[in-house]
Scaffold this motif. Structure first.
Motif, PDB file in Angstrom:
ATOM      1  N   ARG A  11      14.834  46.975 113.037  1.00 36.83           N
ATOM      2  CA  ARG A  11      15.773  47.701 113.911  1.00 36.83           C
ATOM      3  C   ARG A  11      16.188  49.025 113.269  1.00 36.83           C
ATOM      4  O   ARG A  11      16.410  50.016 113.973  1.00 36.83           O
ATOM      5  CB  ARG A  11      17.003  46.835 114.192  1.00 36.83           C
ATOM      6  CG  ARG A  11      16.673  45.632 115.038  1.00 36.83           C
ATOM      7  CD  ARG A  11      17.407  45.723 116.317  1.00 36.83           C
ATOM      8  NE  ARG A  11      17.082  44.581 117.163  1.00 36.83           N
ATOM      9  CZ  ARG A  11      17.119  44.625 118.459  1.00 36.83           C
ATOM     10  NH1 ARG A  11      17.462  45.724 119.062  1.00 36.83           N
ATOM     11  NH2 ARG A  11      16.828  43.582 119.182  1.00 36.83           N
ATOM     12  N   VAL A  26      14.108  49.862 122.362  1.00 37.62           N
ATOM     13  CA  VAL A  26      13.683  48.464 122.300  1.00 37.62           C
ATOM     14  C   VAL A  26      14.036  47.819 123.631  1.00 37.62           C
ATOM     15  O   VAL A  26      15.163  47.949 124.112  1.00 37.62           O
ATOM     16  CB  VAL A  26      14.398  47.711 121.145  1.00 37.62           C
ATOM     17  CG1 VAL A  26      14.061  46.227 121.179  1.00 37.62           C
ATOM     18  CG2 VAL A  26      14.044  48.322 119.806  1.00 37.62           C
ATOM     19  N   VAL A  84       9.729  44.297 117.486  1.00 44.33           N
ATOM     20  CA  VAL A  84      10.804  44.229 116.491  1.00 44.33           C
ATOM     21  C   VAL A  84      10.508  43.045 115.578  1.00 44.33           C
ATOM     22  O   VAL A  84      10.254  41.926 116.039  1.00 44.33           O
ATOM     23  CB  VAL A  84      12.187  44.075 117.154  1.00 44.33           C
ATOM     24  CG1 VAL A  84      13.264  43.926 116.104  1.00 44.33           C
ATOM     25  CG2 VAL A  84      12.479  45.259 118.049  1.00 44.33           C
TER      26      VAL A  84
END
Length: 180
Positions: A11, A26, A84
């Motif tokens: 992240r 995202v 991610v």
């Protein structure tokens, strides 16, 4: 065509891509580079430049305005550059031919948890009357027929209908032949 290998990003790595010419977001655990797309977005580039969106998880904002099918279209799916790290996608497209899990999107008798002696998929006890057994067999045939029709519509009619809407032509011969 082989699918491209997607890199896993943290992240923090995604958060660094939050500027005008370098813009990532995202959506559902997947990383998208929207740097070149932002100016083409119908809602304008400013949507992506919001500090809660650029370089951040935009899942809630995206699904608040779009259906899942939007992100699966090839022109948008190609924007995905990675995933991610340590996260997996939790939102999936509906399975062809399957009934919807959305409340009230299907007839009640097709919904999970609905019980009726006429619409059931569990074997009937031996003490049931002949009349109940006949109705049960009919309901099984009805459910099987309903699933087959749904699959036919999803796999054959819908893609052709979308193509015909785009080109303005009548239904293709393949559809007509499949219905015979």
């Amino acid at each position: 065509m082989a699918s491209k290998e997607l890199k896993a990003y943290t992240r923090d790595e995604v958060a660094k891509h939050n500027k005008q010419g370098d813009l990532w977001i995202v959506i559902d655990g997947k990383v998208y580079d929207v740097s070149r797309f932002k100016d083409l977005h119908p809602g304008g580039a400013s949507v992506f430049l919001d500090e809660d969106i650029s370089g951040q998880d935009a899942t809630e904002a995206f699904y608040g305005l779009h259906r899942h099918e939007v992100i699966t279209k090839p022109q948008y799916a190609r924007l995905q550059v990675g995933v991610v790290e340590g996260e997996s996608s939790v939102i999936h497209s509906r399975i062809v031919g399957e009934t919807s899990k959305v409340p009230y999107a299907e007839p009640t008798w097709l919904s999970d948890g609905y019980f009726s002696p006429y619409y059931t998929e569990v074997p009937l006890p031996s003490y049931c009357t002949i009349e109940t057994r006949v109705k049960y067999r009919l309901s099984q045939n009805h459910r099987n027929f309903q699933k087959a029709v749904r699959k036919f519509v999803d796999e054959i009619i819908t893609p052709d209908a979308i193509a015909r809407e785009a080109d303005g032509k009548p239904p293709s011969k393949n559809v007509i032949e499949a219905m015979e």
